[in-house]
Design a protein around this motif. Structure first.
Motif, PDB file in Angstrom:
ATOM      1  N   GLU A  50       0.833  -1.220   0.000  1.00 23.96           N
ATOM      2  CA  GLU A  50       0.000   0.000   0.000  1.00 23.96           C
ATOM      3  C   GLU A  50       0.865   1.266   0.000  1.00 23.96           C
ATOM      4  O   GLU A  50       0.585   2.229  -0.714  1.00 23.96           O
ATOM      5  CB  GLU A  50      -0.866   0.038   1.272  1.00 23.96           C
ATOM      6  N   MET A  51       1.940   1.242   0.812  1.00 23.55           N
ATOM      7  CA  MET A  51       2.823   2.419   0.883  1.00 23.55           C
ATOM      8  C   MET A  51       3.418   2.710  -0.494  1.00 23.55           C
ATOM      9  O   MET A  51       3.471   3.875  -0.931  1.00 23.55           O
ATOM     10  CB  MET A  51       3.954   2.171   1.891  1.00 23.55           C
ATOM     11  N   ILE A  52       3.842   1.662  -1.173  1.00 22.02           N
ATOM     12  CA  ILE A  52       4.501   1.876  -2.464  1.00 22.02           C
ATOM     13  C   ILE A  52       3.493   2.339  -3.519  1.00 22.02           C
ATOM     14  O   ILE A  52       3.780   3.240  -4.312  1.00 22.02           O
ATOM     15  CB  ILE A  52       5.276   0.612  -2.854  1.00 22.02           C
ATOM     16  N   GLU A  53       2.293   1.781  -3.439  1.00 24.04           N
ATOM     17  CA  GLU A  53       1.237   2.218  -4.361  1.00 24.04           C
ATOM     18  C   GLU A  53       0.907   3.698  -4.128  1.00 24.04           C
ATOM     19  O   GLU A  53       0.786   4.476  -5.077  1.00 24.04           O
ATOM     20  CB  GLU A  53      -0.015   1.380  -4.086  1.00 24.04           C
ATOM     21  N   THR A  54       0.785   4.089  -2.880  1.00 25.83           N
ATOM     22  CA  THR A  54       0.454   5.483  -2.570  1.00 25.83           C
ATOM     23  C   THR A  54       1.586   6.409  -3.010  1.00 25.83           C
ATOM     24  O   THR A  54       1.338   7.484  -3.577  1.00 25.83           O
ATOM     25  CB  THR A  54       0.209   5.668  -1.056  1.00 25.83           C
ATOM     26  N   ALA A  55       2.845   6.001  -2.752  1.00 28.58           N
ATOM     27  CA  ALA A  55       3.986   6.839  -3.149  1.00 28.58           C
ATOM     28  C   ALA A  55       4.014   6.999  -4.663  1.00 28.58           C
ATOM     29  O   ALA A  55       4.228   8.102  -5.177  1.00 28.58           O
ATOM     30  CB  ALA A  55       5.291   6.211  -2.654  1.00 28.58           C
ATOM     31  N   ALA A  56       3.778   5.904  -5.393  1.00 25.05           N
ATOM     32  CA  ALA A  56       3.765   5.976  -6.857  1.00 25.05           C
ATOM     33  C   ALA A  56       2.617   6.869  -7.318  1.00 25.05           C
ATOM     34  O   ALA A  56       2.759   7.644  -8.272  1.00 25.05           O
ATOM     35  CB  ALA A  56       3.646   4.576  -7.450  1.00 25.05           C
ATOM     36  N   GLY A  57       1.488   6.802  -6.610  1.00 26.50           N
ATOM     37  CA  GLY A  57       0.340   7.653  -6.951  1.00 26.50           C
ATOM     38  C   GLY A  57       0.679   9.126  -6.754  1.00 26.50           C
ATOM     39  O   GLY A  57       0.344   9.971  -7.584  1.00 26.50           O
ATOM     40  N   GLU A  58       1.359   9.432  -5.677  1.00 23.73           N
ATOM     41  CA  GLU A  58       1.697  10.833  -5.366  1.00 23.73           C
ATOM     42  C   GLU A  58       2.766  11.382  -6.315  1.00 23.73           C
ATOM     43  O   GLU A  58       2.724  12.531  -6.715  1.00 23.73           O
ATOM     44  CB  GLU A  58       2.233  10.946  -3.933  1.00 23.73           C
ATOM     45  N   PHE A  59       3.781  10.563  -6.610  1.00 24.63           N
ATOM     46  CA  PHE A  59       4.951  11.056  -7.349  1.00 24.63           C
ATOM     47  C   PHE A  59       5.011  10.567  -8.796  1.00 24.63           C
ATOM     48  O   PHE A  59       5.923  10.947  -9.526  1.00 24.63           O
ATOM     49  CB  PHE A  59       6.242  10.608  -6.648  1.00 24.63           C
ATOM     50  N   GLY A  60       4.108   9.658  -9.172  1.00 26.88           N
ATOM     51  CA  GLY A  60       4.143   9.125 -10.538  1.00 26.88           C
ATOM     52  C   GLY A  60       4.847   7.788 -10.614  1.00 26.88           C
ATOM     53  O   GLY A  60       4.420   6.895 -11.324  1.00 26.88           O
ATOM     54  N   GLN A  61       5.961   7.635  -9.880  1.00 29.48           N
ATOM     55  CA  GLN A  61       6.676   6.357  -9.892  1.00 29.48           C
ATOM     56  C   GLN A  61       7.668   6.311  -8.732  1.00 29.48           C
ATOM     57  O   GLN A  61       7.965   7.342  -8.131  1.00 29.48           O
ATOM     58  CB  GLN A  61       7.448   6.165 -11.202  1.00 29.48           C
ATOM     59  N   VAL A  62       8.185   5.123  -8.471  1.00 28.00           N
ATOM     60  CA  VAL A  62       9.263   4.986  -7.475  1.00 28.00           C
ATOM     61  C   VAL A  62      10.512   4.558  -8.230  1.00 28.00           C
ATOM     62  O   VAL A  62      10.536   3.523  -8.894  1.00 28.00           O
ATOM     63  CB  VAL A  62       8.902   3.941  -6.394  1.00 28.00           C
ATOM     64  N   ASP A  63      11.560   5.395  -8.167  1.00 29.83           N
ATOM     65  CA  ASP A  63      12.802   5.125  -8.913  1.00 29.83           C
ATOM     66  C   ASP A  63      13.880   4.500  -8.051  1.00 29.83           C
ATOM     67  O   ASP A  63      14.763   3.800  -8.543  1.00 29.83           O
ATOM     68  CB  ASP A  63      13.364   6.451  -9.469  1.00 29.83           C
ATOM     69  N   ILE A  64      13.860   4.848  -6.762  1.00 34.38           N
ATOM     70  CA  ILE A  64      14.926   4.428  -5.840  1.00 34.38           C
ATOM     71  C   ILE A  64      14.264   3.832  -4.601  1.00 34.38           C
ATOM     72  O   ILE A  64      13.358   4.446  -4.025  1.00 34.38           O
ATOM     73  CB  ILE A  64      15.786   5.651  -5.425  1.00 34.38           C
ATOM     74  N   LEU A  65      14.713   2.653  -4.245  1.00 35.97           N
ATOM     75  CA  LEU A  65      14.215   2.025  -3.009  1.00 35.97           C
ATOM     76  C   LEU A  65      15.410   1.710  -2.122  1.00 35.97           C
ATOM     77  O   LEU A  65      16.329   1.000  -2.553  1.00 35.97           O
ATOM     78  CB  LEU A  65      13.463   0.730  -3.340  1.00 35.97           C
ATOM     79  N   VAL A  66      15.394   2.234  -0.923  1.00 38.13           N
ATOM     80  CA  VAL A  66      16.455   1.904   0.040  1.00 38.13           C
ATOM     81  C   VAL A  66      15.807   1.141   1.192  1.00 38.13           C
ATOM     82  O   VAL A  66      14.994   1.695   1.948  1.00 38.13           O
ATOM     83  CB  VAL A  66      17.168   3.171   0.563  1.00 38.13           C
ATOM     84  N   ASN A  67      16.136  -0.137   1.286  1.00 40.75           N
ATOM     85  CA  ASN A  67      15.595  -0.982   2.355  1.00 40.75           C
ATOM     86  C   ASN A  67      16.530  -0.882   3.554  1.00 40.75           C
ATOM     87  O   ASN A  67      17.585  -1.522   3.583  1.00 40.75           O
ATOM     88  CB  ASN A  67      15.488  -2.429   1.867  1.00 40.75           C
ATOM     89  N   ASN A  68      16.126  -0.061   4.497  1.00 44.75           N
ATOM     90  CA  ASN A  68      17.010   0.239   5.625  1.00 44.75           C
ATOM     91  C   ASN A  68      16.412  -0.149   6.973  1.00 44.75           C
ATOM     92  O   ASN A  68      17.162  -0.383   7.918  1.00 44.75           O
ATOM     93  CB  ASN A  68      17.347   1.740   5.605  1.00 44.75           C
ATOM     94  N   ALA A  69      15.072  -0.229   7.074  1.00 46.27           N
ATOM     95  CA  ALA A  69      14.465  -0.489   8.387  1.00 46.27           C
ATOM     96  C   ALA A  69      15.060  -1.757   8.977  1.00 46.27           C
ATOM     97  O   ALA A  69      15.227  -2.767   8.283  1.00 46.27           O
ATOM     98  CB  ALA A  69      12.949  -0.632   8.262  1.00 46.27           C
ATOM     99  N   GLY A  70      15.392  -1.702  10.243  1.00 49.59           N
ATOM    100  CA  GLY A  70      15.975  -2.883  10.864  1.00 49.59           C
ATOM    101  C   GLY A  70      15.900  -2.801  12.370  1.00 49.59           C
ATOM    102  O   GLY A  70      15.873  -1.715  12.948  1.00 49.59           O
ATOM    103  N   ILE A  71      15.810  -3.979  12.972  1.00 42.42           N
ATOM    104  CA  ILE A  71      15.864  -4.060  14.435  1.00 42.42           C
ATOM    105  C   ILE A  71      16.886  -5.121  14.811  1.00 42.42           C
ATOM    106  O   ILE A  71      17.344  -5.892  13.949  1.00 42.42           O
ATOM    107  CB  ILE A  71      14.481  -4.400  15.055  1.00 42.42           C
ATOM    108  N   GLN A  72      17.215  -5.187  16.068  1.00 38.03           N
ATOM    109  CA  GLN A  72      18.226  -6.122  16.567  1.00 38.03           C
ATOM    110  C   GLN A  72      17.678  -6.807  17.804  1.00 38.03           C
ATOM    111  O   GLN A  72      16.872  -6.207  18.528  1.00 38.03           O
ATOM    112  CB  GLN A  72      19.497  -5.310  16.895  1.00 38.03           C
ATOM    113  N   HIS A  73      18.081  -8.040  18.038  1.00 36.93           N
ATOM    114  CA  HIS A  73      17.860  -8.647  19.352  1.00 36.93           C
ATOM    115  C   HIS A  73      19.076  -9.491  19.685  1.00 36.93           C
ATOM    116  O   HIS A  73      19.527 -10.282  18.865  1.00 36.93           O
ATOM    117  CB  HIS A  73      16.585  -9.493  19.382  1.00 36.93           C
TER     118      HIS A  73
END
Ligand code: NAD
Length: 274
Positions: free
Chosen positions: A86-109
């Protein structure tokens, strides 16, 4: 939900002007540094992550104002595959497309295997590995069709080597390096690059929490944790900065990096050279 207001200054001379970037986990630490570095090159940015609404809005408007780009915020929980789409669909809707994706979210245990809580294993794998697959899956067809795309996965030195007590994190980050190679091969003929960056220790809130945890579990001081535990294996004996990482990601998204794909690039002061 995405939230936007204004921006102004044209960025026609900037390397990433007119491009749209999503940076997951960018309300703090490395992700925030990457979002700022991409905005500085003229990209419109979607920031994502958790935190106090007022602080996030301050960050969002500051990046927009400082660099004259559009900045949206998405509070998507990266452990929820359908919300990622949904996030990517909404971002593409707002900006026209997604050109760059940085997968950074992370947690540790951090825990010995025999007492490692299975729910923590699942959470680390979901956020540090599976979220990248789901996000890449949602942007990949569009990037290939437009014959331009940049995917950067923030792995870790722990994507290349192991340390005790980090079973889930090491497994997830090794998995992320493997995923990077597959995506690089599938995108290679279509102008889509995919690389992993593998930082050693970078001074961020995630590391700050590890210092507290390790000081408690080893019964030693914070200074001893930094010198004798965290940086024990890092030959340059210093933390990398979020600016170091941001600059590398901006380079990987720029034209000079068009032939770099499928790489896992250590940013670790020589740790994995051992
Ligand atoms: P951080 O804790 O400062 O930031 C993590 C970000 O991810 C925050 O914005 C947080 O809100 C977000 N986040 C956490 N769970 C989320 C979820 N379920 N959905 C959406 N967002 C979520 O951490 P950091 O040190 O900046 O780490 C960022 C990345 O860099 C991680 O993938 C981490 O594994 C990697 N890394 C960090 C270091 C280091 O030394 N700091 C070293 C190697 C790799």
């Amino acid at each position: 939900m995405l939230n936007t207001t204004a921006s102004a200054v044209p960025h026609s001379l900037s390397v990433l002007a007119g491009k749209t970037a999503i940076v997951t986990g960018s309300t703090s630490g490395i992700g925030l540094g990457i979002a700022q570095a991409l905005a500085a090159e003229g990209a419109n940015v979607v920031i994502n992550g958790f935190g106090a609404a007022r602080e996030i809005e301050a960050l969002r408007s500051e990046i927009s104002r400082d660099y004259g780009v559009e900045v949206l915020y998405s509070g998507t929980d990266m452990s929820q595959p359908e919300k990622i789409a949904e996030m990517i669909e909404t971002a593409a809707g707002e900006f026209g497309q997604v050109d760059i994706l940085v997968n950074n979210a992370g947690i540790q245990h951090v825990s010995p295997i025999e007492s490692f809580p299975p729910e923590k294993w699942d959470a680390v794998l979901a956020i540090d590995l599976s979220s990248s697959f789901h996000a890449i899956r949602a942007v990949f067809a569009g990037m290939k069709e437009r014959r331009w795309g940049r995917i950067v996965n923030v792995a870790s030195a722990h994507g290349l080597i192991a340390s005790p007590f980090k079973a889930a994190y090491v497994a997830a980050k090794h998995g992320l390096v493997g995923l990077t190679k597959v995506v690089a091969l599938e995108g290679a003929e279509c102008g889509v690059t995919c690389n992993a960056i593998c930082p050693g220790y970078v001074w961020t809130p995630l590391v700050e929490k590890q210092i507290e945890d390790q000081a408690k579990s080893h019964g030693i001081s914070r200074d001893q944790v930094v010198r004798d535990v965290l940086l024990a294996q890092q030959p340059d004996k210093r933390f990398a900065t979020v600016d170091d990482i941001g600059a590398l990601v901006a380079f990987l998204c720029g034209p000079a990096a068009q032939s770099i794909t499928g790489a896992a690039l250590p940013v670790d002061g020589g740790w994995t050279a051992h």
